[in-house]
Design an enzyme around this catalytic site. Structure first.
Site, PDB file in Angstrom:
ATOM      1  N   GLN A 281       0.805  -1.215   0.000  1.00 13.41           N
ATOM      2  CA  GLN A 281       0.000   0.000   0.000  1.00 13.41           C
ATOM      3  C   GLN A 281       0.848   1.279   0.000  1.00 13.41           C
ATOM      4  O   GLN A 281       0.487   2.269  -0.642  1.00 13.41           O
ATOM      5  CB  GLN A 281      -0.939   0.000   1.207  1.00 13.41           C
ATOM      6  CG  GLN A 281      -2.069   0.990   1.054  1.00 13.41           C
ATOM      7  CD  GLN A 281      -3.017   0.963   2.225  1.00 13.41           C
ATOM      8  OE1 GLN A 281      -2.597   1.117   3.381  1.00 13.41           O
ATOM      9  NE2 GLN A 281      -4.287   0.747   1.972  1.00 13.41           N
TER      10      GLN A 281
ATOM     11  N   GLN B  73      13.004   6.630  -5.926  1.00 12.80           N
ATOM     12  CA  GLN B  73      12.725   6.015  -4.624  1.00 12.80           C
ATOM     13  C   GLN B  73      12.091   4.628  -4.786  1.00 12.80           C
ATOM     14  O   GLN B  73      12.447   3.678  -4.078  1.00 12.80           O
ATOM     15  CB  GLN B  73      11.793   6.938  -3.809  1.00 12.80           C
ATOM     16  CG  GLN B  73      11.646   6.556  -2.353  1.00 12.80           C
ATOM     17  CD  GLN B  73      12.947   6.731  -1.582  1.00 12.80           C
ATOM     18  OE1 GLN B  73      13.807   7.526  -1.966  1.00 12.80           O
ATOM     19  NE2 GLN B  73      13.106   5.982  -0.504  1.00 12.80           N
TER      20      GLN B  73
ATOM     21  N   GLU C 192      13.667  28.990 -19.099  1.00  9.36           N
ATOM     22  CA  GLU C 192      12.490  29.709 -19.624  1.00  9.36           C
ATOM     23  C   GLU C 192      11.699  30.379 -18.500  1.00  9.36           C
ATOM     24  O   GLU C 192      10.469  30.414 -18.503  1.00  9.36           O
ATOM     25  CB  GLU C 192      11.628  28.794 -20.489  1.00  9.36           C
ATOM     26  CG  GLU C 192      12.410  28.375 -21.720  1.00  9.36           C
ATOM     27  CD  GLU C 192      11.600  28.181 -22.973  1.00  9.36           C
ATOM     28  OE1 GLU C 192      10.432  28.579 -22.992  1.00  9.36           O
ATOM     29  OE2 GLU C 192      12.165  27.635 -23.931  1.00  9.36           O
TER      30      GLU C 192
HETATM   31  N1  CAA Z   1       3.635  39.970 -23.741  1.00  8.43           N
HETATM   32  C1  CAA Z   1       3.751  41.221 -24.246  1.00  8.43           C
HETATM   33  N2  CAA Z   1       4.319  42.245 -23.560  1.00  8.43           N
HETATM   34  C2  CAA Z   1       4.774  41.970 -22.326  1.00  8.43           C
HETATM   35  C3  CAA Z   1       4.679  40.696 -21.738  1.00  8.43           C
HETATM   36  C4  CAA Z   1       4.079  39.665 -22.494  1.00  8.43           C
HETATM   37  N3  CAA Z   1       3.948  38.429 -22.004  1.00  8.43           N
HETATM   38  N4  CAA Z   1       5.226  40.723 -20.505  1.00  8.43           N
HETATM   39  C5  CAA Z   1       5.636  41.990 -20.308  1.00  8.43           C
HETATM   40  N5  CAA Z   1       5.367  42.747 -21.407  1.00  8.43           N
HETATM   41  C6  CAA Z   1       5.602  44.180 -21.605  1.00  8.43           C
HETATM   42  C7  CAA Z   1       4.942  44.977 -20.504  1.00  8.43           C
HETATM   43  O1  CAA Z   1       3.592  45.265 -20.824  1.00  8.43           O
HETATM   44  C8  CAA Z   1       5.796  46.219 -20.458  1.00  8.43           C
HETATM   45  O2  CAA Z   1       5.424  47.080 -21.516  1.00  8.43           O
HETATM   46  P1  CAA Z   1       5.177  48.675 -21.247  1.00  8.43           P
HETATM   47  O3  CAA Z   1       6.491  49.218 -20.790  1.00  8.43           O
HETATM   48  O4  CAA Z   1       4.773  49.186 -22.590  1.00  8.43           O
HETATM   49  O5  CAA Z   1       4.120  48.761 -20.184  1.00  8.43           O
HETATM   50  C9  CAA Z   1       7.193  45.692 -20.793  1.00  8.43           C
HETATM   51  O6  CAA Z   1       7.000  44.459 -21.473  1.00  8.43           O
HETATM   52  C10 CAA Z   1       8.019  45.440 -19.550  1.00  8.43           C
HETATM   53  O7  CAA Z   1       7.282  44.530 -18.743  1.00  8.43           O
HETATM   54  P2  CAA Z   1       7.413  44.443 -17.166  1.00  8.43           P
HETATM   55  O8  CAA Z   1       7.422  45.823 -16.604  1.00  8.43           O
HETATM   56  O9  CAA Z   1       6.404  43.486 -16.669  1.00  8.43           O
HETATM   57  O10 CAA Z   1       8.882  43.836 -17.056  1.00  8.43           O
HETATM   58  P3  CAA Z   1       9.693  43.374 -15.781  1.00  8.43           P
HETATM   59  O11 CAA Z   1      11.052  43.929 -15.868  1.00  8.43           O
HETATM   60  O12 CAA Z   1       8.902  43.582 -14.537  1.00  8.43           O
HETATM   61  O13 CAA Z   1       9.905  41.790 -16.049  1.00  8.43           O
HETATM   62  C11 CAA Z   1       9.427  39.457 -16.176  1.00  8.43           C
HETATM   63  C12 CAA Z   1       8.971  40.910 -16.428  1.00  8.43           C
HETATM   64  C13 CAA Z   1       8.146  38.667 -16.305  1.00  8.43           C
HETATM   65  C14 CAA Z   1      10.030  39.238 -14.805  1.00  8.43           C
HETATM   66  C15 CAA Z   1      10.438  39.054 -17.296  1.00  8.43           C
HETATM   67  O14 CAA Z   1      11.660  39.753 -17.126  1.00  8.43           O
HETATM   68  C16 CAA Z   1      10.704  37.573 -17.325  1.00  8.43           C
HETATM   69  O15 CAA Z   1       9.904  36.797 -17.870  1.00  8.43           O
HETATM   70  N6  CAA Z   1      11.868  37.124 -16.772  1.00  8.43           N
HETATM   71  C17 CAA Z   1      12.333  35.757 -16.943  1.00  8.43           C
HETATM   72  C18 CAA Z   1      13.184  35.649 -18.184  1.00  8.43           C
HETATM   73  C19 CAA Z   1      13.166  34.269 -18.755  1.00  8.43           C
HETATM   74  O16 CAA Z   1      12.167  33.567 -18.776  1.00  8.43           O
HETATM   75  N7  CAA Z   1      14.304  33.879 -19.338  1.00  8.43           N
HETATM   76  C20 CAA Z   1      14.386  32.633 -20.018  1.00  8.43           C
HETATM   77  C21 CAA Z   1      15.513  32.650 -21.005  1.00  8.43           C
HETATM   78  S1  CAA Z   1      15.223  31.601 -22.389  1.00  8.43           S
HETATM   79  C22 CAA Z   1      15.598  30.034 -21.897  1.00  8.43           C
HETATM   80  O17 CAA Z   1      15.774  29.729 -20.748  1.00  8.43           O
HETATM   81  C23 CAA Z   1      15.576  29.065 -23.024  1.00  8.43           C
HETATM   82  C24 CAA Z   1      16.286  27.805 -22.856  1.00  8.43           C
HETATM   83  O18 CAA Z   1      17.379  27.707 -22.331  1.00  8.43           O
HETATM   84  C25 CAA Z   1      15.688  26.599 -23.452  1.00  8.43           C
END
Ligand code: CAA
Length: 396
Positions: free
Chosen positions: A285, A343, A370
């Site tokens: 179980q 595990q 991502e």
């Molecule tokens: N779609 C469209 N526009 C968007 C959006 C979206 N999903 N998200 C934010 N924006 C826009 C906002 O509306 C804003 O526009 P305005 O200035 O005109 O208002 C602008 O973008 C800036 O947005 P924020 O103020 O929200 O930005 P922030 O600095 O607070 O950051 C965050 C937002 C969500 C933290 C973002 O930086 C983030 O997603 N960080 C994580 C990065 C990431 O995922 N990296 C992965 C790298 S790729 C990878 O890993 C691939 C791999 O190896 C396989």
């Protein structure tokens, strides 16, 4: 065995046909290679060619640009099927998608014709270069890579890190600051070919998991990019980057669901065969409760994933939320389920002779790349309570 673009009546039939092909390829060609790919830590070009020959690299790309014209839902199911056997191989499909999405989303017809067709066929491989050493989660605020326009050319200087497939990519979509005074709105996106002068591959990371998927540093040293390779307008790069992640995070969720599903299948089979205290351990179980929780977790994550993929197909206004929820749930489930699978196998689970330890190592990255799980939570919470902005001195 090549998949011919949609001559079938319905998307469902087309999807079933694609998935049949994928299951067969995975069973015959990918699963037998998975342990070796992990052990050698080399990009499996044979698998890349296999996927290219079978039209698996451009599933959601429009037929007009050489793609299958399939749905995102089909695409995530394909990534999931491959990830059940080999997480590294599933990234060949997911990163082709990630690297092509900026062109798909923001490219001109000419850019799409030039690049998407070759990406869809697998003649080119792709990568996506956003992250820098000081700019991971804070992708916009801390970006330092610069792009300066000089006549008909942009000159890129800076270093990107953690770039999946960056050393095997023919085309990399790169994000760089064109106007440092504008924050997120001063970032632009560029299509950079590996042959452009000043494009260099730096350090290759040694990693815990996804060892058959290279992760590298890219160094841009006065890299010459033709102005016609700007994606969208100057300053639109960050929004393009975010829109891309909205559609690519489900691909990572699919990888995570696949890894978890593969580990669960293996553990359940093992539990039926392994005898302890006079009966299969699956009849104890304590282990039944573990297996039941694992199954429920995998199915819950899969439902969230498929809904996020449907949102991508509909270009729904709440894609950002669903993509983040799918990635968050699936990444955590992958980590928990693979840990439990190890595990259940006990000492054998800890041995490299069994696939569960590889699956557990591979699962970890789905909680990190991502966007970390913490960033997914931030994105989700902002849809509930908005994004807080400090009051300016005029309004305080
Ligand atoms: N779609 C469209 N526009 C968007 C959006 C979206 N999903 N998200 C934010 N924006 C826009 C906002 O509306 C804003 O526009 P305005 O200035 O005109 O208002 C602008 O973008 C800036 O947005 P924020 O103020 O929200 O930005 P922030 O600095 O607070 O950051 C965050 C937002 C969500 C933290 C973002 O930086 C983030 O997603 N960080 C994580 C990065 C990431 O995922 N990296 C992965 C790298 S790729 C990878 O890993 C691939 C791999 O190896 C396989």
């Amino acid at each position: 065995m090549a998949i011919v673009a949609p001559t079938l009546d319905t998307h469902a039939e087309e999807e079933a046909m694609i998935l049949d092909v994928v299951r067969q390829l995975v069973a015959e060609k990918v699963e037998p290679r998975a342990a070796e790919i992990d052990e050698k830590g080399e990009f499996p070009w044979d698998v890349q060619r296999l996927f290219a020959e079978n039209d698996l690299l451009g599933i959601p790309f429009p037929a007009e640009y050489g793609g299958v014209g399939g749905s995102f839902l089909t695409y995530v199911k394909v990534v999931e099927e491959v990830a059940k056997a080999c997480a590294s191989s599933s990234l060949i499909i997911a990163v082709q998608e990630l690297g092509a999405l900026p062109i798909l989303i923001a490219g001109t017809h000419k850019q799409k014709e030039k690049y998407l067709t070759k990406l869809a066929s697998g003649e080119y491989t792709a990568a996506y270069a956003l992250t820098e050493s000081g700019s991971g989660s804070d992708a916009a605020g801390s970006m330092r890579c610069r792009a300066e326009r000089r006549g008909d050319t942009y000159v890129l200087n800076g270093t990107k890190i953690w770039i999946t497939q960056g050393n095997v990519a023919d085309v990399v979509c790169v994000f760089a600051v064109t106007d440092p005074s504008k924050g997120a709105n001063g970032i632009s996106a560029f299509i950079v070919e590996k042959t452009f002068p000043g494009f260099n591959v730096g350090k290759v990371e040694k990693k815990m998991g996804i060892r058959g998927s290279p992760t590298v540093e890219l160094v841009f040293d006065h890299c010459q990019v033709p102005a016609e390779n700007l994606l969208g307008a100057e300053g639109e790069g960050f929004k393009i980057a975010m829109k891309v992640l909205d559609k690519s995070r489900p691909g990572i969720a699919a990888q995570a669901v696949g890894i978890a599903g593969g580990a669960l299948d293996y553990a359940a089979k093992y539990a039926q065969e392994r005898i302890a205290f006079g009966k299969p351990i699956g009849q104890q179980q304590g282990l039944q409760f573990m297996l039941a929780d694992m199954k429920t977790d995998v199915e819950a994550a899969r439902l969230l994933l498929y809904e996020a993929a449907r949102k991508c197909d509909q270009n729904a206004p709440d894609i950002t939320l669903w993509a983040a929820m799918a990635k968050l749930k699936a990444g955590d489930v992958a980590m928990r389920v693979t840990t439990d699978a190890v595990q259940i196998l006990g000492g054998f689970g800890y041995s490299v002779e069994y696939p569960t330890e590889r699956m557990m190592r591979d699962a970890k990255i789905t909680q990190i790349y991502e966007g970390t799980q913490q960033i997914q939570r931030l994105v989700i919470a902002r849809t509930l309570v908005g994004r807080w902005k400090p009051p300016t001195s005029a309004s305080s």
